[in-house]
Design a protein around this motif. Sequence first.
Motif, PDB file in Angstrom:
ATOM      1  N   ALA A 177     -20.481   3.358  41.179  1.00 46.04           N
ATOM      2  CA  ALA A 177     -21.015   2.316  40.301  1.00 46.04           C
ATOM      3  C   ALA A 177     -20.385   2.469  38.930  1.00 46.04           C
ATOM      4  N   TYR A 178     -20.140   1.330  38.246  1.00 43.66           N
ATOM      5  CA  TYR A 178     -19.438   1.325  36.963  1.00 43.66           C
ATOM      6  C   TYR A 178     -20.183   0.465  35.939  1.00 43.66           C
ATOM      7  N   PRO A 189     -11.583   3.270  29.744  1.00 40.56           N
ATOM      8  CA  PRO A 189     -11.454   4.393  30.678  1.00 40.56           C
ATOM      9  C   PRO A 189     -12.207   4.169  31.984  1.00 40.56           C
ATOM     10  N   VAL A 190     -13.329   3.452  31.911  1.00 38.65           N
ATOM     11  CA  VAL A 190     -14.104   3.174  33.118  1.00 38.65           C
ATOM     12  C   VAL A 190     -13.371   2.166  33.997  1.00 38.65           C
ATOM     13  N   THR A 195     -10.284   1.091  39.019  1.00 36.17           N
ATOM     14  CA  THR A 195      -9.071   0.654  39.707  1.00 36.17           C
ATOM     15  C   THR A 195      -8.496   1.784  40.564  1.00 36.17           C
ATOM     16  N   LEU A 196      -8.426   2.972  39.993  1.00 39.27           N
ATOM     17  CA  LEU A 196      -7.826   4.100  40.705  1.00 39.27           C
ATOM     18  C   LEU A 196      -8.717   4.593  41.847  1.00 39.27           C
ATOM     19  N   GLN A 203     -15.860   2.590  47.636  1.00 40.78           N
ATOM     20  CA  GLN A 203     -16.397   1.232  47.566  1.00 40.78           C
ATOM     21  C   GLN A 203     -17.151   1.027  46.252  1.00 40.78           C
ATOM     22  N   THR A 204     -16.864  -0.035  45.560  1.00 40.90           N
ATOM     23  CA  THR A 204     -17.582  -0.375  44.339  1.00 40.90           C
ATOM     24  C   THR A 204     -18.870  -1.109  44.700  1.00 40.90           C
TER      25      THR A 204
END
Length: 410
Positions: A177-178, A189-190, A195-196, A203-204
């Motif tokens: 989670a972001y 940075p998040v 992306t990486l 999985q996002t």
Amino acid sequence: MLGASVLAACTSAGSSTSLPTSPSSSTSPISIGASLSLTGNFSADGQAFEKGYELWARDVNARDGIGGRHVKLTILNDQSSPNQVVTNYQTLFGVDHVDLAFGPFSSLLTAPASSVAARYGMAFVEGAGGAPSVFDTPSNQADHNVFDVSLPIADEMVPFVNWIASLPASERPKTAAYPMAQDPFADPPVQLAQTLLQKLGLQTVYSNTFPSVVAAYKAPAEHVAATGAQVVVLGSTDVPTVSAFMQAFEHQHYRPRLFIAAAGPDQGGAFTSAVGLGNANGMMVPNGWFPGYRNPASQQMVREYVARYGGTASGVNADVAEAYSVGQVIEQAVTATGGTDNAKIISYLHSGVTLTSVQGPVKFDSLGENGQSVAFIFQWQNGGAAFNQVLPVGAAGSVAIIATKPAWTS
């Protein structure tokens, strides 16, 4: 030679801290102006920066100044406001006519402040404005007058991503989670980490921004908890952001396997006192410095800080080192150029020279970013009693990472 004394005064721009000195008979003091968030949302960071600037000024004046000229440091309170920071630097440049300038705290304030500095032809050395937006401003593109002594923030999470990539596929987390505060410091940075990590197969399950105000923290924190994400990469600007998420997670009986925040856990005692030692245990944060950094100048600064302000070495805020480094870079530039001519200082800092600081080497690229800085990940360990460097694995000073966040303790 005694260091400068501290006097507090009131100004139209807010509270002011001045470090007057007694110059030698043939020289006048070097006046340096800065705007800091002594009140408002960024006050914990602003006050830590103030201590870092003051420690540097005292050390310089104890050595009889720079080239025999003592330092007079004037700090105005911007109240964490982008509008006030502009007013403050207009006052410092247009009314007070300071010789040199130090930057404020946060990319949010550095971007508008740097535009003011550019209009006045001032070199703008700062330690907490590393967002890409700071270096994309039209004024900086034209004048190239902004120099960030610290780690470029977009790269801060890369060691964390690399560590996850090093794990066997069967041991890697599966979901992440972001949550991100709407701030030019918190998000880059998040976003790069997301992306990486997605490329690694994570999985996002949540990716969203929220207003950077305390009242807005609870809802996204609860949404993240509901996802059950194994990894939380929080785009935070300060201790209150992280504390609010930790409290919400605890209330929801949710504990991510890994929890890393862009800022907040690096605030030393300000962080542990807000969340509790037990809850701090296992929390991670990226940075380019920590109190145990194996740099003699850094170790001396930490000793001076503890002697003057109390506490322990592990409680020294990383902002102190960032601010102190700003002073060190300015000192070297003034010495090398033989004075306070800002055009000469700007040219010198863009010359490719490698400078020294308590955070390590400083070498500015064409944008004014420090290309010599190294990214580390730090973690609170030993029940929250120790703040240790854990990544990159194998780097000097790194200890074993706690790979699973310990349980909440309150």
